[in-house]
Design an enzyme around this catalytic site. Sequence first.
Site, short mmCIF file in Angstrom:
data_model
loop_
_atom_site.label_atom_id
_atom_site.label_comp_id
_atom_site.label_asym_id
_atom_site.label_seq_id
_atom_site.Cartn_x
_atom_site.Cartn_y
_atom_site.Cartn_z
N ASP A 132 7.74 0.44 1.27
CA ASP A 132 8.58 -0.76 1.51
C ASP A 132 9.41 -1.13 0.29
OD1 ASP A 132 6.36 -1.82 0.12
OD2 ASP A 132 6.08 -3.53 1.49
N LEU A 181 -5.93 -6.45 4.07
CA LEU A 181 -5.41 -6.84 5.39
C LEU A 181 -4.41 -7.99 5.25
CD1 LEU A 181 -8.73 -6.63 7.47
CD2 LEU A 181 -6.90 -4.94 7.31
N SER A 182 -3.88 -8.15 4.06
CA SER A 182 -2.79 -9.11 3.81
C SER A 182 -3.19 -10.55 4.02
CB SER A 182 -1.58 -8.80 4.69
OG SER A 182 -1.01 -7.63 4.27
N SER A 233 -3.12 -12.59 1.67
CA SER A 233 -2.14 -13.37 0.89
C SER A 233 -0.89 -13.67 1.70
CB SER A 233 -1.70 -12.64 -0.38
OG SER A 233 -2.69 -11.86 -0.91
N GLU A 248 5.79 -14.69 -3.76
CA GLU A 248 4.71 -13.83 -4.29
C GLU A 248 5.19 -13.03 -5.51
OE1 GLU A 248 2.09 -12.10 -1.49
OE2 GLU A 248 1.60 -10.41 -2.77
N ASP A 278 4.15 -6.90 4.34
CA ASP A 278 3.06 -7.77 4.79
C ASP A 278 3.61 -9.07 5.37
OD1 ASP A 278 1.73 -5.75 3.55
OD2 ASP A 278 1.03 -6.95 1.86
N TYR A 338 -0.81 -1.56 -8.92
CA TYR A 338 0.31 -1.66 -7.98
C TYR A 338 1.65 -1.72 -8.72
CZ TYR A 338 3.04 -3.29 -3.98
OH TYR A 338 3.97 -3.43 -3.00
C1 GLA Z 1 0.68 -4.09 -0.36
C2 GLA Z 1 2.03 -4.74 -0.56
C3 GLA Z 1 3.04 -4.19 0.45
C4 GLA Z 1 3.07 -2.67 0.41
C5 GLA Z 1 1.66 -2.09 0.49
C6 GLA Z 1 1.63 -0.60 0.29
O1 GLA Z 1 0.15 -4.42 0.89
O2 GLA Z 1 1.93 -6.14 -0.41
O3 GLA Z 1 4.30 -4.72 0.17
O4 GLA Z 1 3.75 -2.21 -0.72
O5 GLA Z 1 0.80 -2.68 -0.47
O6 GLA Z 1 2.25 0.05 1.34
#
Ligand code: GLA
Length: 402
Positions: A51, A138-139, A141, A176, A188, A238
Site C-alpha cells: 500500500d 487486525l488493525s 488502531s 496515524e 487499514d 515497519y
Molecule cells: C500495516 C499497515 C498497512 C500495511 C500493512 C502491510 O497493517 O498499517 O498500511 O502497510 O501493515 O501490508
Amino acid sequence: MVGPARPDDAIDADLLRATLIEREPAAARASTSIRMVRAPGRVNLIGEHTDYNEGFVLPAAIDLEIRIALVPTEDRRVELTLLEGGERGGFDLDSIPPKSGGWIDYVAATAWSLADEGLRLRGFRGILGSNLPISSGLSSSAALELASAWALLDPPNPSAHGIDKMTLARLAQRGEVEYVGVRSGLMDQAASSLGRVRTAMLLDCRSLEHRAIGLPLARHRLVVCDSGSPRRLDRSEYNTRRAECDEAVALIAARDPSVKSLRDVDVDKLIGARFALSERIFRRAEHVVRENERVLEAVDALEAGDLEAVGRLFAQSHASLRDLFEVSSPELDALVEIATSVPGVVAARMTGAGFGGCTVNLVARDAVDRLIEAIDREYPARTGRRARVLAVEPADGAGLVA
Ligand code: GLA
C-alpha cells in the site's frame, strides 16, 4: 484450543449504553442524545507491504470491531473509558496534547487530523467496547481511528461535511502517520471505512479506485489464527522496511526518472536495475513488485472460482514475506505450515505488517474444526505458545449504529 470457531462474544450494546449512563452524569442527563458508532478491524487477503508503495491490496473488513457509546458535550473535552478494565483517557479539542504512548493517542491523532482539515468537531463522553484483539495485526488502531472519527464529527456523518468515506480514511491515516509517527499506508483505514459485507476490497493505492470482490463463502470460511506473539507497529521494523522501499525507488529512479514508486517497476525493470541495488534492497523491491502481480492474479482467480490458484498465490506471498521482505516470524511460519497440511484448507498466509500477529486462511466449512484441532495439537509443541483461531465474516465499514 479446540472449541467454537468464534469464542468472542458480540459487544453488548445495551451494557455499553447502560455503563455510559451509570458513569457519566452528562449521559444520564441527556440520554436521548446518546448515540453509538462502530468501526471494524480488517484482515488482508493478499497484497502485503504494497500500500505504501502505491500498489494493490485486497483487504476485507471483519465482524470483530470497536464500538463507542457516547453523549456529545458542549465543553470541547473528549473523555473515553474502556468498558473492559475501566481505563480512562481524554484531551481538550482546543489544545490537543502531544502523544503519550497509549491508546488515547489514536483518538487524539484523529481529532488533530480532522480539525486540521477544518472539519467541525464536538467533545463527548464515551464508553468503548471491543471484541477486536489488539496488537494482533487486525488493525485495531485503524478501527479506533475510524470509530473516533465518527464519534467526533459534528454533525455526526462525514457526508454532512462534504467528505466521502475514502477521504475520512485518508484523514485517519494522516493522523496515524503525522501524530502517532507510524508511517503506515492507507489499507487499514480504507478497509475499516469502506468495507462491504461478504466481500473483500481490491484497492489501487495510487488512484484510490476500489471495487468489491465476492468471496466463495457459501462453502468456505475466512479463518484468522492469532499467533499469540503480539506486535507493536511503532516498535517494529515497519518504518525501516518503508525506508528500504524508498531507497530502492531512489536508486532505480536515478537511471529511469519515470519511476516514482515501486508501482512503476515491473520484474524486467527491476532485474535491469539489479547492479545498482544492494542484495537486501533488491529482495525488498522484488517482494513488492511480485506481490502487486499476485494481488491482480488472486482477484482473477477468485472471480474465476479457481481456488487452487488462490492457494498457490497465498503460499507464494507468504514465502516472499518470509524470505525476501523478512517480516514473518517462526510462529507465523508454523501456523501456515500446520494449516497447509490440513485437508480442506485452501489458502494460508500471514496477514498485516508481520513481525508476529495473525495468519489468514480460506478454509472449507467442514474443515474448520480439523484446522482448530491441528493447531491445538501441533502449535504449542512447535512454539511454546497457544494460538487463537477465529472464523470471521467480511463486514460493512464504520458508521453509526442504528
Ligand atoms: C500495516 C499497515 C498497512 C500495511 C500493512 C502491510 O497493517 O498499517 O498500511 O502497510 O501493515 O501490508
